[in-house]
Scaffold this active site. Structure first.
Site, PDB file in Angstrom:
ATOM      1  CB  SER A   1     -61.864 115.048   9.928  1.00 20.43           C
ATOM      2  OG  SER A   1     -60.948 116.018  10.638  1.00 20.43           O
TER       3      SER A   1
ATOM      4  CG  ASP B   1     -63.126 112.407  17.484  1.00 21.92           C
ATOM      5  OD1 ASP B   1     -61.881 113.181  17.841  1.00 21.92           O
ATOM      6  OD2 ASP B   1     -63.331 112.462  16.303  1.00 21.92           O
TER       7      ASP B   1
ATOM      8  CG  HIS C   1     -60.375 112.934  14.521  1.00 22.70           C
ATOM      9  ND1 HIS C   1     -61.818 113.135  14.415  1.00 22.70           N
ATOM     10  CD2 HIS C   1     -59.760 113.307  13.198  1.00 22.70           C
ATOM     11  CE1 HIS C   1     -61.973 114.167  13.221  1.00 22.70           C
ATOM     12  NE2 HIS C   1     -60.810 114.072  12.903  1.00 22.70           N
TER      13      HIS C   1
END
Lengths: 388, 388
Positions: free
Chosen positions: B162, B337, B367
């Protein structure tokens, strides 16, 4: 447009139903309404617009249901403002007002004429925080009283998109003998966990605005910051990632610098950065909504939509849908919709009686495709309900 | 866990780099840092944890980069608290601390030891609103000074998920000679319009909280309502629609009634309804975050992430990525995601030098799969970087 919260004079419904060009907001008082969650509203006004003329046996009536912040203004009619499905309804259009009598009713809890939180209660003050919890089903019951007043026994068709689709579906199940055809566009059988989650964020954005004052803000400043934030959150979900990417990407709003200036500022506000274009766009969407919509109505209708579950108290979804008496059911989904996923339309269609195939609205825009792709919606309606 | 905003004593970095079991927060002062957006921070502390022992030629160092509200606490080490990638780093694990010296640094602007808005400025007061705009690139420059202090010339690998993936990518491009292997997990080359849009909503949720006071709230109540709302919005995007549907559906929080009770209430608060379980879950996520994270840091780091664009000032994406000197590049995406879409990982991989294939992390969770699927992440890292 009509002013949110402004009182709407009651009209004589039967006379109002004859020979309308549309574009004029009318209303009927349907009296007290018992509510699904308990309690009642002692005096309910339902605001509506209509186009065309009801025929002698009342068999040519079509009900069009608006979405969350929509209104009765489906089509321009005799007004000067385009409707939200402009081109679909009118003389010679798919829903031909030379043949059909078209009605659109404002949702219970709304701010476009139907009784809602900004309406004046019996004590002369707005309901505000006193407005009770209402459901999609409650609104459909109120709309049925409007149909009674208009002397419409059974709708040729009930049609809606997004929350309007939920209302249309509730109509078909609550009053199966009164709905001959039903179109559920970009909507599903019950609000999902994710739809509830996004809705909660929106409701909280409004409730947490100090101007909200628990809902009793009509004497002061409105909670526009909270309502604007709610709209931004919602609007993202109405559009697809691809559409936002293609339209805005990382473009910078002209004259602004999203990286800020890096200076350590002594004043409040921090090193507030300039905006990307997508931020400016969402600011614009927020601004437009706060000038036309009441925050309490946004909360009331959003919570009503969270409550949407056509099977509530009716067994399984298949059992709940079994009584529908429609000769035709149109279930349509926008293929890029990521708020009301096409798979949810498939679930609905599979549970409906008969062989209902989901029709696709081909658009990259996301959920809002049900509004932008009027021509496609019109084609689907023509094929399904208005072919002759 | 470490207390957000608490001062971290500087340590002697070289001695700290030898024989660590991890789980102890350390820091170095890297002096003044000029910022990409202009201005400078006059005195920057970088907080870090480390596990294992740096070898004599400094060739066994691995940098692990945390996500938005993450910390340096990747692995339990000698502490009693599990890390956010527990099981990946440790003796005998994929990143074997008997062989590798593993470092995790807190992001610039954060609240877990590295200089951020809650840090004390030269005048003895917290920065608050005076904290300047910082970027991902700024943090990477600060982290490079940490590497200098630890006598790490070139990382065996820089790994992040991320926002940590954005930081890892920036490392590979900003200091190509110092990154031998780079793993970008559930991240992309530049924050997209949609990621910016969701981030804007989160930043506004905080800024609109009256307790935020422009960022100068450290003497009073913290803007926990705004931060909690930001977290709710974010958390929805971290999970997939399917996961939320399967886990919560329309289930009602025990003892509560989402339809409210319908009574007209004279008090403020309106006819506040009870919650669905998914609402209670998001409330819980919000509560957890506000007890561990600083709102100003949330804004600063979110805006840094909005600024993420590895190609900024470096030509096309392909041109920007051309100088990377990695012998291996791992690009991995969670297949469900919907915040960092796999297609964005594909774009990154296609623009990288050499033939980089996107590896998939098979998870329905969305995610957050980059956090929950530690075993898969470990397998990919073992194959790519730690095979021998």
């Amino acid at each position: 447009m009509f002013t949110p919260g402004a009182p709407v004079p009651d009209s004589a419904p039967w006379s109002a139903a004859v020979g309308q060009g549309g574009g004029v907001l009318r209303s009927v008082n349907i009296g007290a309404l018992a509510l699904e969650a308990g309690g009642e509203l002692p005096s309910v006004t339902v605001a509506y617009e209509c186009w065309g003329t009801l025929n002698g046996d009342g068999s040519n009536a079509v009900l069009i249901q608006h979405a969350l912040t929509g209104s009765t203004h489906v089509s321009r009619g005799d007004s000067e403002e385009d409707g939200w499905w402009e081109g679909l309804v009118g003389p010679g259009e798919v829903i031909d007002t030379n043949r059909y009598f078209v009605v659109a009713a404002n949702m219970l809890g709304g701010c476009y004429g139907t009784t809602g939180p900004s309406s004046i209660a019996a004590d002369g003050a707005p309901y505000g925080s006193r407005f009770p919890f209402v459901t999609i089903r409650d609104s459909v019951h109120a709309e049925a009283r409007l149909a009674d007043a208009l002397r419409i026994g059974s709708w040729h068709a009930v049609i809606g998109g997004s929350m309007g689709g939920a209302r249309a579906l509730e109509w078909a199940v609550t009053f199966p003998e009164r709905v001959q055809r039903c179109a559920v566009v970009a909507a599903c059988a019950a609000s999902t966990a994710e739809q509830i989650a996004f809705a909660q964020a929106q409701v909280l954005a409004i409730r947490q605005d100090p101007n909200f004052a628990g809902g009793d803000y009509y004497d002061g400043a409105a909670p526009t910051l909270g309502l604007g934030l709610a709209r931004r959150i919602a609007h993202i979900t109405y559009r697809s990632e691809a559409e936002m990417g293609a339209r805005f990407g990382r473009a910078v709003q002209p004259g602004e610098d999203p990286l800020g200036d890096g200076r350590l500022r002594p004043s409040t506000g921090g090193s507030v950065a300039g905006r990307y274009r997508v931020e400016s766009y969402l600011d614009h969407q927020a601004h437009k909504l706060v000038t036309r919509f009441d925050a309490n109505s946004y909360v009331a209708i959003t919570e009503a939509l969270m409550s949407h579950d056509v099977a509530r108290g009716r067994g399984t979804l298949r059992e709940a849908l079994a009584p529908t008496g429609c000769v035709e059911f149109l279930v349509a989904a926008v293929n890029s919709d990521r708020l009301y996923f096409p798979a949810q339309s498939e679930e609905l269609a599979a549970a409906l009686p008969g062989d209902v195939k989901v029709r696709r609205i081909d658009s990259a825009i996301g959920h809002d495709g049900f509004l932008t792709e009027v021509a496609t919606v019109g084609e689907l309606l023509r094929e399904s309900f208005f072919a002759d």
